[in-house]
Design a protein around this motif. Structure first.
Motif, PDB file in Angstrom:
ATOM      1  N   TYR A   1       0.824  -1.215   0.000  1.00 40.27           N
ATOM      2  CA  TYR A   1       0.000   0.000   0.000  1.00 40.27           C
ATOM      3  C   TYR A   1       0.858   1.266   0.000  1.00 40.27           C
ATOM      4  CZ  TYR A   1      -3.636   3.342   1.251  1.00 40.27           C
ATOM      5  OH  TYR A   1      -4.499   4.409   1.232  1.00 40.27           O
ATOM      6  N   ASN A   2       1.851   1.304   0.862  1.00 39.33           N
ATOM      7  CA  ASN A   2       2.645   2.528   1.015  1.00 39.33           C
ATOM      8  C   ASN A   2       3.796   2.648   0.034  1.00 39.33           C
ATOM      9  OD1 ASN A   2       1.228   3.751   3.223  1.00 39.33           O
ATOM     10  ND2 ASN A   2       2.139   2.235   4.586  1.00 39.33           N
ATOM     11  N   ARG A   3       4.249   1.506  -0.513  1.00 41.26           N
ATOM     12  CA  ARG A   3       5.391   1.544  -1.432  1.00 41.26           C
ATOM     13  C   ARG A   3       5.075   0.743  -2.701  1.00 41.26           C
ATOM     14  NH1 ARG A   3       7.122   0.915   3.640  1.00 41.26           N
ATOM     15  NH2 ARG A   3       7.473  -1.332   3.498  1.00 41.26           N
ATOM     16  N   PRO A   4       4.057   1.177  -3.455  1.00 45.07           N
ATOM     17  CA  PRO A   4       3.699   0.440  -4.682  1.00 45.07           C
ATOM     18  C   PRO A   4       4.859   0.433  -5.664  1.00 45.07           C
ATOM     19  CG  PRO A   4       2.635   2.593  -4.634  1.00 45.07           C
ATOM     20  CD  PRO A   4       3.236   2.388  -3.283  1.00 45.07           C
ATOM     21  N   ALA A   5       5.057  -0.720  -6.313  1.00 43.38           N
ATOM     22  CA  ALA A   5       6.184  -0.866  -7.227  1.00 43.38           C
ATOM     23  C   ALA A   5       5.907  -0.249  -8.588  1.00 43.38           C
ATOM     24  CB  ALA A   5       6.530  -2.345  -7.392  1.00 43.38           C
ATOM     25  N   THR A   6       4.639  -0.209  -8.989  1.00 46.95           N
ATOM     26  CA  THR A   6       4.296   0.263 -10.331  1.00 46.95           C
ATOM     27  C   THR A   6       3.073   1.163 -10.268  1.00 46.95           C
ATOM     28  OG1 THR A   6       2.763  -1.542 -10.844  1.00 46.95           O
ATOM     29  CG2 THR A   6       5.110  -1.941 -11.285  1.00 46.95           C
TER      30      THR A   6
ATOM     31  N   PHE B   1       0.367   0.633 -11.898  1.00 45.18           N
ATOM     32  CA  PHE B   1      -0.811  -0.223 -11.784  1.00 45.18           C
ATOM     33  C   PHE B   1      -1.115  -0.525 -10.313  1.00 45.18           C
ATOM     34  CE2 PHE B   1      -2.485  -4.479 -11.046  1.00 45.18           C
ATOM     35  CZ  PHE B   1      -3.701  -4.382 -11.692  1.00 45.18           C
ATOM     36  N   VAL B   2      -0.112  -0.909  -9.537  1.00 45.57           N
ATOM     37  CA  VAL B   2      -0.319  -1.236  -8.126  1.00 45.57           C
ATOM     38  C   VAL B   2      -0.800  -0.002  -7.362  1.00 45.57           C
ATOM     39  CG1 VAL B   2       0.781  -2.029  -5.997  1.00 45.57           C
ATOM     40  CG2 VAL B   2       1.367  -3.103  -8.178  1.00 45.57           C
ATOM     41  N   ALA B   3      -0.193   1.151  -7.634  1.00 45.51           N
ATOM     42  CA  ALA B   3      -0.598   2.381  -6.954  1.00 45.51           C
ATOM     43  C   ALA B   3      -2.062   2.703  -7.225  1.00 45.51           C
ATOM     44  CB  ALA B   3       0.284   3.539  -7.405  1.00 45.51           C
ATOM     45  N   ASP B   4      -2.505   2.488  -8.465  1.00 41.78           N
ATOM     46  CA  ASP B   4      -3.897   2.775  -8.833  1.00 41.78           C
ATOM     47  C   ASP B   4      -4.860   1.728  -8.298  1.00 41.78           C
ATOM     48  OD1 ASP B   4      -3.823   5.181 -10.187  1.00 41.78           O
ATOM     49  OD2 ASP B   4      -3.237   4.256 -12.072  1.00 41.78           O
ATOM     50  N   PHE B   5      -4.445   0.447  -8.313  1.00 41.52           N
ATOM     51  CA  PHE B   5      -5.378  -0.628  -7.991  1.00 41.52           C
ATOM     52  C   PHE B   5      -5.506  -0.863  -6.492  1.00 41.52           C
ATOM     53  CE2 PHE B   5      -6.754  -5.033  -7.454  1.00 41.52           C
ATOM     54  CZ  PHE B   5      -7.891  -5.016  -8.241  1.00 41.52           C
ATOM     55  N   VAL B   6      -4.412  -0.767  -5.752  1.00 39.77           N
ATOM     56  CA  VAL B   6      -4.451  -1.038  -4.313  1.00 39.77           C
ATOM     57  C   VAL B   6      -4.697   0.268  -3.575  1.00 39.77           C
ATOM     58  CG1 VAL B   6      -3.240  -2.013  -2.333  1.00 39.77           C
ATOM     59  CG2 VAL B   6      -2.865  -2.959  -4.623  1.00 39.77           C
TER      60      VAL B   6
ATOM     61  N   TRP C   1       8.278   8.975 -11.861  1.00 37.45           N
ATOM     62  CA  TRP C   1       6.884   8.740 -11.471  1.00 37.45           C
ATOM     63  C   TRP C   1       6.824   8.513  -9.964  1.00 37.45           C
ATOM     64  CZ3 TRP C   1       2.611   9.143 -14.485  1.00 37.45           C
ATOM     65  CH2 TRP C   1       2.806   9.204 -15.868  1.00 37.45           C
ATOM     66  N   ALA C   2       5.752   9.008  -9.329  1.00 35.60           N
ATOM     67  CA  ALA C   2       5.636   8.890  -7.874  1.00 35.60           C
ATOM     68  C   ALA C   2       4.188   8.617  -7.484  1.00 35.60           C
ATOM     69  CB  ALA C   2       6.146  10.150  -7.184  1.00 35.60           C
ATOM     70  N   SER C   3       4.030   8.110  -6.282  1.00 34.91           N
ATOM     71  CA  SER C   3       2.711   7.831  -5.713  1.00 34.91           C
ATOM     72  C   SER C   3       2.553   8.646  -4.432  1.00 34.91           C
ATOM     73  CB  SER C   3       2.575   6.338  -5.393  1.00 34.91           C
ATOM     74  OG  SER C   3       1.429   6.082  -4.611  1.00 34.91           O
ATOM     75  N   LEU C   4       1.396   9.280  -4.286  1.00 33.07           N
ATOM     76  CA  LEU C   4       1.096  10.067  -3.086  1.00 33.07           C
ATOM     77  C   LEU C   4      -0.343   9.761  -2.690  1.00 33.07           C
ATOM     78  CD1 LEU C   4       2.178  12.302  -1.146  1.00 33.07           C
ATOM     79  CD2 LEU C   4       1.090  13.966  -2.670  1.00 33.07           C
TER      80      LEU C   4
ATOM     81  N   LEU D   1       5.948  10.755  -0.150  1.00 33.33           N
ATOM     82  CA  LEU D   1       6.052  10.711  -1.600  1.00 33.33           C
ATOM     83  C   LEU D   1       6.907   9.501  -1.989  1.00 33.33           C
ATOM     84  CD1 LEU D   1       5.333  12.378  -4.197  1.00 33.33           C
ATOM     85  CD2 LEU D   1       7.635  13.369  -4.011  1.00 33.33           C
ATOM     86  N   HIS D   2       6.245   8.498  -2.599  1.00 33.08           N
ATOM     87  CA  HIS D   2       6.952   7.261  -2.946  1.00 33.08           C
ATOM     88  C   HIS D   2       7.328   7.260  -4.409  1.00 33.08           C
ATOM     89  CE1 HIS D   2       8.126   3.101  -3.146  1.00 33.08           C
ATOM     90  NE2 HIS D   2       7.248   2.893  -4.118  1.00 33.08           N
ATOM     91  N   ILE D   3       8.622   7.157  -4.675  1.00 32.53           N
ATOM     92  CA  ILE D   3       9.129   7.171  -6.037  1.00 32.53           C
ATOM     93  C   ILE D   3       9.014   5.757  -6.630  1.00 32.53           C
ATOM     94  CG2 ILE D   3      11.104   7.691  -7.519  1.00 32.53           C
ATOM     95  CD1 ILE D   3       9.814  10.080  -5.994  1.00 32.53           C
ATOM     96  N   MET D   4       8.454   5.695  -7.847  1.00 30.22           N
ATOM     97  CA  MET D   4       8.280   4.420  -8.529  1.00 30.22           C
ATOM     98  C   MET D   4       9.238   4.400  -9.731  1.00 30.22           C
ATOM     99  SD  MET D   4       4.141   3.888  -8.315  1.00 30.22           S
ATOM    100  CE  MET D   4       3.787   5.391  -9.225  1.00 30.22           C
ATOM    101  N   ALA D   5      10.499   4.234  -9.468  1.00 29.40           N
ATOM    102  CA  ALA D   5      11.509   4.280 -10.525  1.00 29.40           C
ATOM    103  C   ALA D   5      11.212   3.207 -11.561  1.00 29.40           C
ATOM    104  CB  ALA D   5      12.895   4.077  -9.931  1.00 29.40           C
ATOM    105  N   GLY D   6      11.179   3.612 -12.813  1.00 35.65           N
ATOM    106  CA  GLY D   6      10.939   2.663 -13.898  1.00 35.65           C
ATOM    107  C   GLY D   6       9.489   2.263 -14.055  1.00 35.65           C
TER     108      GLY D   6
END
Length: 328
Positions: free
Chosen positions: A223-228, A230-235, A255-258, A322-327
């Protein structure tokens, strides 16, 4: 000690469709493991591969260290609870629960005693003489659980068993399932498309997408450190930030997830946004923001002042959120 379930480069093809595509997976003994993903992502096919209802096209499946890739279902020490429960309407509850023991040739007295023991375990003592049609949805789900547990499987497979229940009952059954798994100490493998079920019950989970595992880990990590993206959007619901916006907010060019719950409205900040909508959630309000073509959301707790749609606001957040989703 071997893992309860292991997949080694497992694939399952249906014609040109790769329903499962090179999956590596290890499920620890005694854990509550969830397979989470949208329809068609491969999670249910993986469950059927564990049960033996499907066979891998390539790869190896092990249960407690034993290669079961070609072992028929009835010779695997697993049992399945299906979404529709699959109870026999003409049998009473006791005989439904004892059915697997009858198939094994166990005598009537012994199997009925064991069935009553399982009914007590799932809080249905005294219901043995009823027919499935006389039970509520939650009670039928408990009967299906008792029928699966009566054979004492080492791995219990659950194929979206709460999908037909209303919200309040589903939440109550989530608590009961988790408590039951901890009490029995056996491995539960739970398939769901409901992120809240997976996050609230699982010790660890795998997020599936297009036949592959997009991420595997604890609920907190996923939840807090989505790898992609897709995971950030879906979970859960996440603000997925393109590199330019991440950079404008003080992060790297990635790209990052917040998450909305850690996103706050502020009087000033490096980037301003336009409030486009307010969505009441009960415990708070979801404020939808337009940041130059990128939609973001922030959660304002109940009781705090809300901006008007059309007004400008800045956003603030803890930089560690702010979780960075490198790649990604």
């Amino acid at each position: 000690m071997p893992a309860a379930v292991e997949f080694a480069q497992v694939t399952r093809h249906f014609g040109n469709v790769r329903a499962v595509d090179g999956v590596d997976l290890t499920i620890a003994e005694g854990s509550f493991f969830a397979m989470l993903g949208p329809s068609g992502s491969g999670k249910t096919t993986c469950l059927r591969l564990i049960s033996g209802f499907e066979s891998p096209t390539t790869g190896t499946i092990r249960i407690f260290g034993e290669d079961v890739s070609t072992t028929p279902p009835h010779l695997r020490n697993v049992n399945t609870v299906f979404q529709d429960y699959a109870l026999f309407p003409h049998m009473n509850v006791r005989d439904n629960v004892a059915y697997g023991l009858m198939v094994k040739g166990i005598g009537k007295t012994q199997r009925h005693e064991k069935a009553e023991e399982m009914l007590s375990l799932v809080k249905l003592s005294g219901y043995g003489d009823r027919k499935p049609g006389q039970l509520s949805g939650g009670q039928r789900q408990r009967v299906a659980l008792a029928r699966a547990l009566v054979n004492e499987p080492r791995v219990l497979l659950l194929d979206e068993p709460l999908g037909a229940l209303d919200l309040k009952l589903r939440e109550a059954m989530q608590d009961e399932l988790k408590a039951l798994q901890q009490r029995l100490g056996i491995t539960f493998v739970f398939v769901t498309h409901d992120q809240h079920e997976a996050l609230s019950m699982a010790d660890s989970l795998a997020v599936f997408n297009e036949g592959k595992i997009a991420q595997i880990g604890t609920p907190e990590a996923v939840y807090n450190r989505p790898a992609t993206r897709f995971v950030a959007d879906f979970v859960g619901s996440s603000n997925v930030l393109p590199p330019a916006l991440t950079r404008a907010l003080g992060g790297p060019d990635e790209w990052a997830s917040l998450r909305p719950e850690v996103t706050r409205l502020a009087a000033t900040g490096p980037v301003t946004a336009t409030v486009t909508a307010l969505r009441y959630l009960g415990s708070g309000t979801r404020v939808v923001l337009d940041m130059g073509g990128t939609e973001l959301a922030a959660i304002v707790p109940a009781g705090q002042p809300l901006p008007e749609p059309g007004t400008q606001t800045a956003i603030a957040f803890d930089p560690a959120a702010l979780h960075i989703m490198a790649g990604a």
